[in-house]
Write a protein that holds these residues in place. Structure first.
Motif, PDB file in Angstrom:
ATOM      1  N   MET A   1     -12.514   0.307 -22.766  1.00 39.64           N
ATOM      2  CA  MET A   1     -11.640  -0.515 -21.934  1.00 39.64           C
ATOM      3  C   MET A   1     -12.386  -0.881 -20.656  1.00 39.64           C
ATOM      4  SD  MET A   1      -7.844   0.397 -20.545  1.00 39.64           S
ATOM      5  CE  MET A   1      -7.432   0.109 -18.871  1.00 39.64           C
ATOM      6  N   ALA A   2     -12.506  -2.177 -20.396  1.00 43.26           N
ATOM      7  CA  ALA A   2     -13.056  -2.628 -19.119  1.00 43.26           C
ATOM      8  C   ALA A   2     -11.945  -2.513 -18.074  1.00 43.26           C
ATOM      9  CB  ALA A   2     -13.537  -4.063 -19.234  1.00 43.26           C
ATOM     10  N   ARG A   3     -12.331  -2.090 -16.878  1.00 39.62           N
ATOM     11  CA  ARG A   3     -11.321  -1.838 -15.855  1.00 39.62           C
ATOM     12  C   ARG A   3     -11.863  -2.216 -14.486  1.00 39.62           C
ATOM     13  NH1 ARG A   3      -8.781   4.120 -15.496  1.00 39.62           N
ATOM     14  NH2 ARG A   3      -8.077   3.525 -17.558  1.00 39.62           N
ATOM     15  N   LEU A   4     -11.024  -2.899 -13.715  1.00 39.74           N
ATOM     16  CA  LEU A   4     -11.341  -3.212 -12.332  1.00 39.74           C
ATOM     17  C   LEU A   4     -10.154  -2.758 -11.487  1.00 39.74           C
ATOM     18  CD1 LEU A   4     -13.131  -4.693 -10.187  1.00 39.74           C
ATOM     19  CD2 LEU A   4     -11.680  -6.694 -10.622  1.00 39.74           C
ATOM     20  N   ILE A   5     -10.371  -1.805 -10.613  1.00 41.60           N
ATOM     21  CA  ILE A   5      -9.334  -1.294  -9.709  1.00 41.60           C
ATOM     22  C   ILE A   5      -9.900  -1.411  -8.302  1.00 41.60           C
ATOM     23  CG2 ILE A   5      -7.967   0.711  -9.015  1.00 41.60           C
ATOM     24  CD1 ILE A   5      -7.266  -0.264 -11.834  1.00 41.60           C
ATOM     25  N   ARG A   6      -9.185  -2.134  -7.436  1.00 39.77           N
ATOM     26  CA  ARG A   6      -9.692  -2.336  -6.081  1.00 39.77           C
ATOM     27  C   ARG A   6      -8.561  -2.427  -5.065  1.00 39.77           C
ATOM     28  NH1 ARG A   6     -14.482  -5.967  -6.994  1.00 39.77           N
ATOM     29  NH2 ARG A   6     -16.023  -4.441  -7.667  1.00 39.77           N
ATOM     30  N   VAL A   7      -8.845  -1.930  -3.873  1.00 39.73           N
ATOM     31  CA  VAL A   7      -8.059  -2.210  -2.679  1.00 39.73           C
ATOM     32  C   VAL A   7      -9.012  -2.980  -1.785  1.00 39.73           C
ATOM     33  CG1 VAL A   7      -6.854  -1.237  -0.699  1.00 39.73           C
ATOM     34  CG2 VAL A   7      -6.664  -0.113  -2.934  1.00 39.73           C
ATOM     35  N   VAL A   8      -8.632  -4.204  -1.414  1.00 40.55           N
ATOM     36  CA  VAL A   8      -9.537  -5.076  -0.659  1.00 40.55           C
ATOM     37  C   VAL A   8      -8.925  -5.487   0.672  1.00 40.55           C
ATOM     38  CG1 VAL A   8     -10.655  -5.956  -2.739  1.00 40.55           C
ATOM     39  CG2 VAL A   8      -8.713  -7.199  -1.786  1.00 40.55           C
ATOM     40  N   ASP A   9      -9.789  -5.670   1.647  1.00 43.61           N
ATOM     41  CA  ASP A   9      -9.370  -6.167   2.955  1.00 43.61           C
ATOM     42  C   ASP A   9      -9.837  -7.615   3.043  1.00 43.61           C
ATOM     43  OD1 ASP A   9      -8.540  -6.499   5.533  1.00 43.61           O
ATOM     44  OD2 ASP A   9     -10.027  -5.162   6.414  1.00 43.61           O
ATOM     45  N   GLY A  10      -8.988  -8.514   2.610  1.00 44.80           N
ATOM     46  CA  GLY A  10      -9.342  -9.932   2.570  1.00 44.80           C
ATOM     47  C   GLY A  10      -8.818 -10.559   1.298  1.00 44.80           C
ATOM     48  N   GLU A  51      -0.850  -1.750   4.713  1.00 45.76           N
ATOM     49  CA  GLU A  51      -1.697  -0.641   5.092  1.00 45.76           C
ATOM     50  C   GLU A  51      -1.711   0.331   3.918  1.00 45.76           C
ATOM     51  OE1 GLU A  51      -0.820   2.586   8.360  1.00 45.76           O
ATOM     52  OE2 GLU A  51      -1.436   0.687   9.284  1.00 45.76           O
ATOM     53  N   ALA A  52      -2.853   0.979   3.693  1.00 42.88           N
ATOM     54  CA  ALA A  52      -2.953   1.895   2.560  1.00 42.88           C
ATOM     55  C   ALA A  52      -3.803   3.097   2.918  1.00 42.88           C
ATOM     56  CB  ALA A  52      -3.578   1.183   1.367  1.00 42.88           C
ATOM     57  N   TYR A  53      -3.534   4.190   2.245  1.00 37.62           N
ATOM     58  CA  TYR A  53      -4.448   5.320   2.237  1.00 37.62           C
ATOM     59  C   TYR A  53      -5.324   5.071   1.025  1.00 37.62           C
ATOM     60  CZ  TYR A  53      -6.346   9.994   1.980  1.00 37.62           C
ATOM     61  OH  TYR A  53      -7.205  11.050   1.919  1.00 37.62           O
ATOM     62  N   GLU A  54      -6.473   4.390   1.252  1.00 39.99           N
ATOM     63  CA  GLU A  54      -7.275   3.827   0.171  1.00 39.99           C
ATOM     64  C   GLU A  54      -7.719   4.827  -0.891  1.00 39.99           C
ATOM     65  OE1 GLU A  54     -10.219   2.429  -2.340  1.00 39.99           O
ATOM     66  OE2 GLU A  54     -10.721   3.843  -0.748  1.00 39.99           O
ATOM     67  N   PRO A  55      -8.230   6.017  -0.537  1.00 40.76           N
ATOM     68  CA  PRO A  55      -8.665   6.920  -1.611  1.00 40.76           C
ATOM     69  C   PRO A  55      -7.530   7.286  -2.572  1.00 40.76           C
ATOM     70  CG  PRO A  55      -9.526   7.672   0.502  1.00 40.76           C
ATOM     71  CD  PRO A  55      -8.535   6.564   0.792  1.00 40.76           C
ATOM     72  N   MET A  56      -6.362   7.575  -2.019  1.00 43.15           N
ATOM     73  CA  MET A  56      -5.236   7.929  -2.877  1.00 43.15           C
ATOM     74  C   MET A  56      -4.676   6.702  -3.589  1.00 43.15           C
ATOM     75  SD  MET A  56      -1.689   9.933  -2.065  1.00 43.15           S
ATOM     76  CE  MET A  56      -2.466  11.518  -1.798  1.00 43.15           C
ATOM     77  N   ALA A  57      -4.661   5.553  -2.908  1.00 43.76           N
ATOM     78  CA  ALA A  57      -4.164   4.328  -3.533  1.00 43.76           C
ATOM     79  C   ALA A  57      -5.005   3.987  -4.752  1.00 43.76           C
ATOM     80  CB  ALA A  57      -4.163   3.179  -2.535  1.00 43.76           C
ATOM     81  N   SER A  58      -6.323   4.054  -4.614  1.00 43.65           N
ATOM     82  CA  SER A  58      -7.213   3.764  -5.748  1.00 43.65           C
ATOM     83  C   SER A  58      -7.011   4.762  -6.882  1.00 43.65           C
ATOM     84  CB  SER A  58      -8.671   3.783  -5.295  1.00 43.65           C
ATOM     85  OG  SER A  58      -8.918   2.711  -4.418  1.00 43.65           O
ATOM     86  N   GLU A  59      -6.833   6.022  -6.525  1.00 48.76           N
ATOM     87  CA  GLU A  59      -6.588   7.064  -7.533  1.00 48.76           C
ATOM     88  C   GLU A  59      -5.290   6.809  -8.299  1.00 48.76           C
ATOM     89  OE1 GLU A  59      -5.343  11.669  -7.177  1.00 48.76           O
ATOM     90  OE2 GLU A  59      -7.268  11.178  -6.226  1.00 48.76           O
ATOM     91  N   THR A 119       4.812   4.199  -6.597  1.00 45.08           N
ATOM     92  CA  THR A 119       3.968   5.390  -6.584  1.00 45.08           C
ATOM     93  C   THR A 119       2.710   5.297  -5.731  1.00 45.08           C
ATOM     94  OG1 THR A 119       2.695   4.713  -8.551  1.00 45.08           O
ATOM     95  CG2 THR A 119       4.703   6.003  -8.935  1.00 45.08           C
ATOM     96  N   VAL A 120       2.272   4.109  -5.403  1.00 47.17           N
ATOM     97  CA  VAL A 120       0.987   3.958  -4.716  1.00 47.17           C
ATOM     98  C   VAL A 120       1.206   3.901  -3.202  1.00 47.17           C
ATOM     99  CG1 VAL A 120      -1.061   2.495  -4.491  1.00 47.17           C
ATOM    100  CG2 VAL A 120       0.002   2.808  -6.737  1.00 47.17           C
ATOM    101  N   PRO A 121       0.421   4.689  -2.427  1.00 44.99           N
ATOM    102  CA  PRO A 121       0.606   4.730  -0.973  1.00 44.99           C
ATOM    103  C   PRO A 121       0.059   3.475  -0.275  1.00 44.99           C
ATOM    104  CG  PRO A 121      -1.200   6.158  -1.592  1.00 44.99           C
ATOM    105  CD  PRO A 121      -0.596   5.634  -2.873  1.00 44.99           C
ATOM    106  N   PRO A 139       6.161   4.701  -0.502  1.00 48.76           N
ATOM    107  CA  PRO A 139       5.636   3.603  -1.317  1.00 48.76           C
ATOM    108  C   PRO A 139       6.700   3.056  -2.259  1.00 48.76           C
ATOM    109  CG  PRO A 139       4.066   5.383  -1.244  1.00 48.76           C
ATOM    110  CD  PRO A 139       5.331   5.883  -0.575  1.00 48.76           C
ATOM    111  N   GLY A 140       6.900   1.747  -2.188  1.00 50.72           N
ATOM    112  CA  GLY A 140       7.812   1.087  -3.112  1.00 50.72           C
ATOM    113  C   GLY A 140       9.264   1.068  -2.704  1.00 50.72           C
TER     114      GLY A 140
END
Length: 147
Positions: A1-10, A51-59, A119-121, A139-140
């Motif tokens: 499975m190809a996967r792209l998961i990102r939190v981006v600023d922009g 605003e996000a807590y990026e490490p946990m959001a990505s997880e 579920t995502v912060p 979240p949510g």
């Protein structure tokens, strides 16, 4: 499975997300794009801020991708969420689910956005004529979460 998961600023790169799931085996490629609208709860909205807590959001986003892979025959999946200011008409979220058939891709996209919201912060601040406010305490948690 190809996967792209990102939190981006922009701005979200839609082409990158679509390219990440491109495969000859995929007959059903479904996208969900969540844009900033100019109204909410009877008020004129001028912009949003995320605003996000990026490490946990990505997880947590990766966990959603894991669920999608387990529940449906999804071959490839992308989920990109924007943080920072998001002007009216611009996207804050872009999800792409790709599989051999469309039914699985539609179900996976719906599940992904609904689960992300709960579920995502990632927190949303709404700016409107005459004020501003954070939407929800967790979240949510939104004021009007229509099905």
């Amino acid at each position: 499975m190809a996967r792209l998961i990102r939190v981006v600023d922009g701005t979200i790169d839609f082409d990158e997300a679509l390219a990440a799931v491109a495969a000859a085996e995929n007959g059903g490629v479904v996208t969900f794009r969540g844009d900033t609208r100019n109204h909410a709860e009877g008020r004129v909205v001028t912009r949003l801020f995320y605003e996000a807590y990026e490490p946990m959001a990505s997880e947590k986003m990766a966990a959603i991708a894991d669920d999608v892979e387990e529940r449906w025959a999804i071959r490839d999946f992308a989920m990109v969420h924007r943080v920072g200011e998001v002007p009216i008409g611009e996207a804050s979220i872009f999800i792409v689910a790709a599989s051999p058939h469309r039914a699985e891709s539609f179900a996976a996209c719906r599940y992904a956005i609904d689960t992300l919201k709960h579920t995502v912060p990632i927190w949303k601040k709404e700016y409107f004529e005459g004020g501003e406010m954070w939407i929800g305490e967790t979240p949510g948690a939104t004021r009007s979460d229509a099905p």
